[in-house]
Design a protein around this motif. Structure first.
Motif, PDB file in Angstrom:
ATOM      1  N   HIS A 199       1.854  13.736   5.566  1.00  0.00           N
ATOM      2  CA  HIS A 199       2.424  12.619   4.089  1.00  0.00           C
ATOM      3  C   HIS A 199       1.475  11.487   4.355  1.00  0.00           C
ATOM      4  CE1 HIS A 199       6.465  10.600   2.791  1.00  0.00           C
ATOM      5  NE2 HIS A 199       5.310  10.478   1.916  1.00  0.00           N
TER       6      HIS A 199
ATOM      7  N   SER B 142      -4.851   8.590  -2.036  1.00  0.00           N
ATOM      8  CA  SER B 142      -4.223   8.942  -3.610  1.00  0.00           C
ATOM      9  C   SER B 142      -4.565   7.478  -4.161  1.00  0.00           C
ATOM     10  CB  SER B 142      -2.963   9.223  -3.511  1.00  0.00           C
ATOM     11  OG  SER B 142      -2.085   8.211  -2.900  1.00  0.00           O
TER      12      SER B 142
ATOM     13  N   CYS C 235      -4.182   3.917  -6.033  1.00  0.00           N
ATOM     14  CA  CYS C 235      -3.047   2.931  -6.546  1.00  0.00           C
ATOM     15  C   CYS C 235      -2.507   4.011  -7.614  1.00  0.00           C
ATOM     16  CB  CYS C 235      -3.675   1.856  -7.313  1.00  0.00           C
ATOM     17  SG  CYS C 235      -4.132   0.490  -6.010  1.00  0.00           S
ATOM     18  N   SER C 236      -1.084   3.929  -7.372  1.00  0.00           N
ATOM     19  CA  SER C 236      -0.258   4.638  -8.600  1.00  0.00           C
ATOM     20  C   SER C 236       0.251   3.745  -9.276  1.00  0.00           C
ATOM     21  CB  SER C 236       0.601   5.747  -7.743  1.00  0.00           C
ATOM     22  OG  SER C 236       1.347   5.139  -7.027  1.00  0.00           O
TER      23      SER C 236
ATOM     24  N   GLU D 164      -2.027  12.025   2.638  1.00  0.00           N
ATOM     25  CA  GLU D 164      -1.645  12.120   1.142  1.00  0.00           C
ATOM     26  C   GLU D 164      -1.711  10.810   0.561  1.00  0.00           C
ATOM     27  OE1 GLU D 164       1.445  13.847  -1.957  1.00  0.00           O
ATOM     28  OE2 GLU D 164       1.763  14.231   0.061  1.00  0.00           O
ATOM     29  N   ARG D 165      -0.940   9.885   1.065  1.00  0.00           N
ATOM     30  CA  ARG D 165      -0.876   8.550   0.552  1.00  0.00           C
ATOM     31  C   ARG D 165      -2.179   7.701   0.904  1.00  0.00           C
ATOM     32  NH1 ARG D 165      -1.628   5.636  -2.127  1.00  0.00           N
ATOM     33  NH2 ARG D 165      -1.111   3.379  -2.269  1.00  0.00           N
TER      34      ARG D 165
ATOM     35  N   TRP E  40       0.861  -1.214  -0.008  1.00  0.00           N
ATOM     36  CA  TRP E  40      -0.042  -0.057  -0.214  1.00  0.00           C
ATOM     37  C   TRP E  40       0.926   1.479   0.039  1.00  0.00           C
ATOM     38  CZ3 TRP E  40      -0.062   3.314   4.362  1.00  0.00           C
ATOM     39  CH2 TRP E  40      -0.996   4.411   4.356  1.00  0.00           C
ATOM     40  N   TRP E  41       1.988   1.215   0.940  1.00  0.00           N
ATOM     41  CA  TRP E  41       2.655   2.620   0.807  1.00  0.00           C
ATOM     42  C   TRP E  41       3.455   2.639  -0.308  1.00  0.00           C
ATOM     43  CZ3 TRP E  41       2.412   6.712   3.716  1.00  0.00           C
ATOM     44  CH2 TRP E  41       3.565   7.496   3.615  1.00  0.00           C
ATOM     45  N   GLU E  42       3.696   1.663  -1.001  1.00  0.00           N
ATOM     46  CA  GLU E  42       4.360   1.851  -2.228  1.00  0.00           C
ATOM     47  C   GLU E  42       3.626   1.943  -3.462  1.00  0.00           C
ATOM     48  OE1 GLU E  42       7.884  -0.661  -2.885  1.00  0.00           O
ATOM     49  OE2 GLU E  42       8.027  -0.798  -0.863  1.00  0.00           O
ATOM     50  N   GLY E  43       2.351   2.164  -3.420  1.00  0.00           N
ATOM     51  CA  GLY E  43       1.441   2.477  -4.349  1.00  0.00           C
ATOM     52  C   GLY E  43       0.894   1.435  -4.990  1.00  0.00           C
TER      53      GLY E  43
ATOM     54  N   TYR F 288       9.299   6.417   5.195  1.00  0.00           N
ATOM     55  CA  TYR F 288       8.662   5.173   4.947  1.00  0.00           C
ATOM     56  C   TYR F 288       7.857   4.461   5.814  1.00  0.00           C
ATOM     57  CZ  TYR F 288       8.077   0.577   2.396  1.00  0.00           C
ATOM     58  OH  TYR F 288       7.736  -0.509   1.748  1.00  0.00           O
TER      59      TYR F 288
END
Length: 298
Positions: A242, A249, A251-252, A245-246, A136-139, A295
């Motif tokens: 931060h 947002s 999935c990127s 925001e994640r 999740w944190w890495e999109g 992170y």
């Protein structure tokens, strides 16, 4: 699920020749209810190098429960996991348990029952939680904000194919800092309850060890330990922004499915007291190992 802790953990204490040097017991409020917090300490020669901690407890294992006895048993279980980890993480044999890929204690569990599969069930829950959190944190995964069981606590579910339901909680702690908790379980209610235990322990650390010294979340102390730096960064106002925001947002990057790289019992001298198991999923990258306090993983 037979739990033999009352019998097996009696022999785990140093006074009986076991690996646990001592246990400390206190209490903590979790969602307004009294819970007991136990900290277990392995004998020095078994615990590995002492961590350079200024925020978190230096205990080898911790446990929280409404029963002081069960809290102690949970703390001993976690200490036994740490014993297995300290023994194998730098050994050649550690590759068998994927410590060359993920050298943390992620996905390890100990249980003093009759069958090793009981430890596996606990290990699987933690492995799923930690995989989901990193992905999740890495999109690679989205988070869905949900109704929280408690006022003032924000809740989200991490959307994943990993087993169980992973919940992420956050709320304001004393003096404006932010505390977090996350957990995975078979049901949303059980995951929330476990995550709330973790959140309250984070809030307790911020209150007792951090804010008491600085009197302000804007003046959080400097620390050297990476996991403590991450914990303090996200407790700060900037770190919380931060995080938000994640959180919002989506999935990127392409969605990531969990891939098992370890699912095995870990035999060793700890088996006299409990079965130890490790489940590990391939991490999305090595970013969780980087010296990066921004992170979200500690």
């Amino acid at each position: 699920m037979p739990n033999l802790a009352a019998f097996r953990y009696r022999a785990a204490m140093a006074a009986a020749g076991g690996p646990i040097e001592r246990i400390e017991l206190g209490d903590i409020a979790v969602a307004g209810a009294r819970q007991f917090l136990a900290n277990a300490f392995l004998r020095e020669e078994l615990a590995g190098p002492a961590p350079d901690r200024q925020v978190f407890s230096v205990a080898t294992g911790s446990g929280t429960d409404a029963s002081p006895m069960v809290a102690r048993f949970k703390a001993i279980s976690e200490a036994l996991e740490r014993w297995a980890h300290a023994t194998l993480v730098r050994a050649a044999e550690g590759r068998r348990y994927a410590f060359d890929v993920d050298p943390s204690t992620t996905g390890m569990a100990a249980f003093p029952g009759l069958w090793v599969r009981e430890a596996r069930a606990l290990a699987l829950q933690e492995a799923a939680e930690r995989f989901n959190l990193r992905a999740w944190w890495e999109g690679h995964l989205a988070a869905r904000e949900t109704a929280s069981p408690w006022p003032g606590v924000e809740a989200s579910v991490l959307c994943s194919d990993a087993p169980g339901i992973t919940v992420l909680l956050h709320r304001r702690a004393p003096a404006g800092a932010v505390a977090y908790g996350h957990a995975s379980a078979a049901t949303y209610a059980a995951a929330c309850a476990r995550a709330m235990d973790e959140l309250e322990r984070h809030a307790l650390v911020l209150r007792q060890r951090v804010l008491a010294a600085s009197d302000s979340a804007k003046a959080l102390p400097e620390v050297s330990d990476l996991l403590e730096r991450r914990s303090l960064y996200f407790a700060s106002e900037h770190g919380h922004e931060h995080f938000l925001e994640r959180l919002r947002s989506g999935c990127s990057r392409p969605a990531l499915r969990p891939r098992l790289i370890c699912d095995a019992a870990i035999p060793g001298p700890w088996n006299r007291y409990a079965s130890v198991w490790r489940v590990a999923y391939a991490p999305p990258s090595e970013r969780f190992l980087a010296d990066d306090p921004t992170y979200f993983f500690w």
